[in-house]
Scaffold this active site. Structure first.
Site, mmCIF file in Angstrom:
data_model
loop_
_atom_site.group_PDB
_atom_site.id
_atom_site.type_symbol
_atom_site.label_atom_id
_atom_site.label_comp_id
_atom_site.label_asym_id
_atom_site.label_seq_id
_atom_site.Cartn_x
_atom_site.Cartn_y
_atom_site.Cartn_z
ATOM 1 N N GLU A 144 5.360 6.227 7.472
ATOM 2 C CA GLU A 144 5.319 6.713 6.448
ATOM 3 C C GLU A 144 5.853 8.279 6.679
ATOM 4 O O GLU A 144 6.479 8.895 5.614
ATOM 5 C CB GLU A 144 3.903 6.786 5.597
ATOM 6 C CG GLU A 144 3.295 5.350 5.406
ATOM 7 C CD GLU A 144 3.730 5.089 4.183
ATOM 8 O OE1 GLU A 144 4.125 5.913 3.364
ATOM 9 O OE2 GLU A 144 3.536 3.914 3.696
ATOM 10 N N SER B 139 0.694 -1.120 0.094
ATOM 11 C CA SER B 139 -0.049 -0.116 -0.061
ATOM 12 C C SER B 139 0.744 1.336 -0.045
ATOM 13 O O SER B 139 0.325 2.290 -0.316
ATOM 14 C CB SER B 139 -0.921 0.028 1.130
ATOM 15 O OG SER B 139 -0.097 0.021 2.450
ATOM 16 N N CYS C 208 2.898 -6.387 9.601
ATOM 17 C CA CYS C 208 2.626 -5.424 8.529
ATOM 18 C C CYS C 208 4.235 -5.202 8.285
ATOM 19 O O CYS C 208 4.924 -4.937 9.123
ATOM 20 C CB CYS C 208 1.987 -3.923 9.161
ATOM 21 S SG CYS C 208 2.203 -2.781 7.963
ATOM 22 N N THR C 209 4.321 -5.115 6.990
ATOM 23 C CA THR C 209 5.626 -4.991 6.481
ATOM 24 C C THR C 209 6.274 -3.565 6.755
ATOM 25 O O THR C 209 7.571 -3.051 6.649
ATOM 26 C CB THR C 209 5.888 -4.908 5.115
ATOM 27 O OG1 THR C 209 4.850 -4.460 4.263
ATOM 28 C CG2 THR C 209 5.907 -6.695 4.636
ATOM 29 N N HIS C 210 5.597 -2.577 7.479
ATOM 30 C CA HIS C 210 6.113 -1.229 7.780
ATOM 31 C C HIS C 210 6.518 -1.234 9.183
ATOM 32 O O HIS C 210 7.520 -0.835 9.589
ATOM 33 C CB HIS C 210 4.695 -0.251 8.077
ATOM 34 C CG HIS C 210 4.201 0.279 6.915
ATOM 35 N ND1 HIS C 210 3.368 -0.281 5.919
ATOM 36 C CD2 HIS C 210 4.430 1.778 6.358
ATOM 37 C CE1 HIS C 210 3.157 0.565 4.767
ATOM 38 N NE2 HIS C 210 3.758 1.920 5.080
ATOM 39 N N TYR D 278 -4.155 0.978 3.406
ATOM 40 C CA TYR D 278 -4.992 -0.251 3.236
ATOM 41 C C TYR D 278 -5.717 -0.454 4.351
ATOM 42 O O TYR D 278 -6.864 -0.877 4.357
ATOM 43 C CB TYR D 278 -4.464 -1.196 2.519
ATOM 44 C CG TYR D 278 -4.120 -1.218 1.040
ATOM 45 C CD1 TYR D 278 -4.444 0.365 0.199
ATOM 46 C CD2 TYR D 278 -3.922 -2.002 0.200
ATOM 47 C CE1 TYR D 278 -3.873 0.472 -1.124
ATOM 48 C CE2 TYR D 278 -3.491 -2.026 -1.086
ATOM 49 C CZ TYR D 278 -3.793 -0.803 -1.819
ATOM 50 O OH TYR D 278 -3.349 -0.422 -3.050
ATOM 51 N N GLY D 279 -4.887 -0.484 5.616
ATOM 52 C CA GLY D 279 -5.408 -1.407 6.750
ATOM 53 C C GLY D 279 -6.868 -0.643 7.466
ATOM 54 O O GLY D 279 -7.517 -1.279 8.149
ATOM 55 N N THR E 269 -2.046 -6.405 5.063
ATOM 56 C CA THR E 269 -3.623 -6.067 5.156
ATOM 57 C C THR E 269 -4.165 -6.993 3.876
ATOM 58 O O THR E 269 -5.001 -7.809 3.886
ATOM 59 C CB THR E 269 -3.907 -4.862 4.856
ATOM 60 O OG1 THR E 269 -3.474 -4.031 6.098
ATOM 61 C CG2 THR E 269 -5.402 -4.394 4.488
#
Length: 265
Positions: A148, A7, A182-184, A38-39, A71
């Site tokens: 982000e 995302s 989550c890949t973040h 997206y989450g 997500t």
């Protein structure tokens, strides 16, 4: 060529790991920076976005696609696998498998976006592997925007406060293993680790999914020996993406990032 999408920028944690374990593979990455996150979206919207993302990557004839988004992996993976005739893997199954092996007290916590936690995908996968596991799931909606926007310094007071807020009940649960679902979230690993302590194992979805893709390519005889290269596409703000990507990849990719209109797909 391998396709990877997320995302936003979080999937770059998978790109970094793929570069380590499959350096010979060319790679195309799409980050949907215009529609992140997206989450917090509905299931229908997540599936529609994921289909568009995959259709864009299919223009490059990939031999496999990694859905580097917790997500989408939780909500839309089956739909993607049914729609496209290439191997498509997500982050949930390999990450859950690594956590099930890592835990000693059989208490596992899952951190993810609201959509990932609502789906229950990690819990279902973990209980298939070991019905005796105890699982505590925690939605962490602030983590993606914090990453982000570059709030990843170990001493960042805003992120530290968010980590304490979300992790306090996790610590009380007593998990010895935490899935960063989550890949973040791997960019917050140091801050999370400081809070929970070194005795708690943190399972990185980006790393585990990259290793899973390597195994699939190896077992299928699809490994390349032609030398790799990376291209990056986004749906908005390529300069901002490149600035954040430097944090993930430790290199300047500004000249390699292009903006595309994902709504055409």
């Amino acid at each position: 060529m391998l396709g990877v999408f997320d995302s936003g920028v979080g999937g770059l944690s998978s790109v970094k790991e793929l570069a380590k374990c499959l350096p010979e593979e060319a790679l195309v990455y799409f980050g949907d920076t215009g529609r992140v996150p997206y989450g917090t979206r509905s299931e229908e919207t997540i599936i529609r976005y994921a289909m568009q993302d995959a259709r864009f990557l299919m223009e490059f004839s990939p031999k496999a696609i990694l859905v580097a988004c917790g997500t989408v992996s939780s909500v839309a993976l089956d739909a993607l696998q049914n729609a496209f005739d290439v191997p498509i893997i997500g982050v949930v199954a390999p990450t859950a498998a690594a956590a099930a092996v890592a835990t000693k007290n059989r208490k596992i916590a899952v951190l993810g976006t609201p959509a990932t936690i609502r789906s229950g995908a990690y819990g279902k996968q973990l209980l298939q592997l070991d019905p005796g596991l105890e699982i505590f799931s925690m939605a962490c909606p602030l983590f993606v925007p914090l990453v982000e926007n570059g709030h990843i310094d170990p001493d960042d007071p805003i992120t530290a406060a968010a980590v304490a807020h979300y992790l306090e009940p996790v610590a009380a649960f007593g998990a010895d293993t935490i899935i960063l679902g989550c890949t973040h979230y791997p960019l917050l690993k140091q801050i999370i680790g400081q809070y929970v302590g070194q005795q708690v194992r943190l399972i990185d979805a980006g790393r585990e999914s990259a290793l899973a893709l390597k195994r699939i390519l190896t077992d299928s005889g699809l490994r390349s020996d032609e030398g790799g290269g990376q291209r990056f596409f986004v749906s908005d703000a390529p300069a901002d993406f490149a600035d954040t990507a430097r944090i993930f990849l430790q290199k300047d990719i500004r000249e390699a990032v292009k903006r595309i209109d994902i709504e055409k797909y």
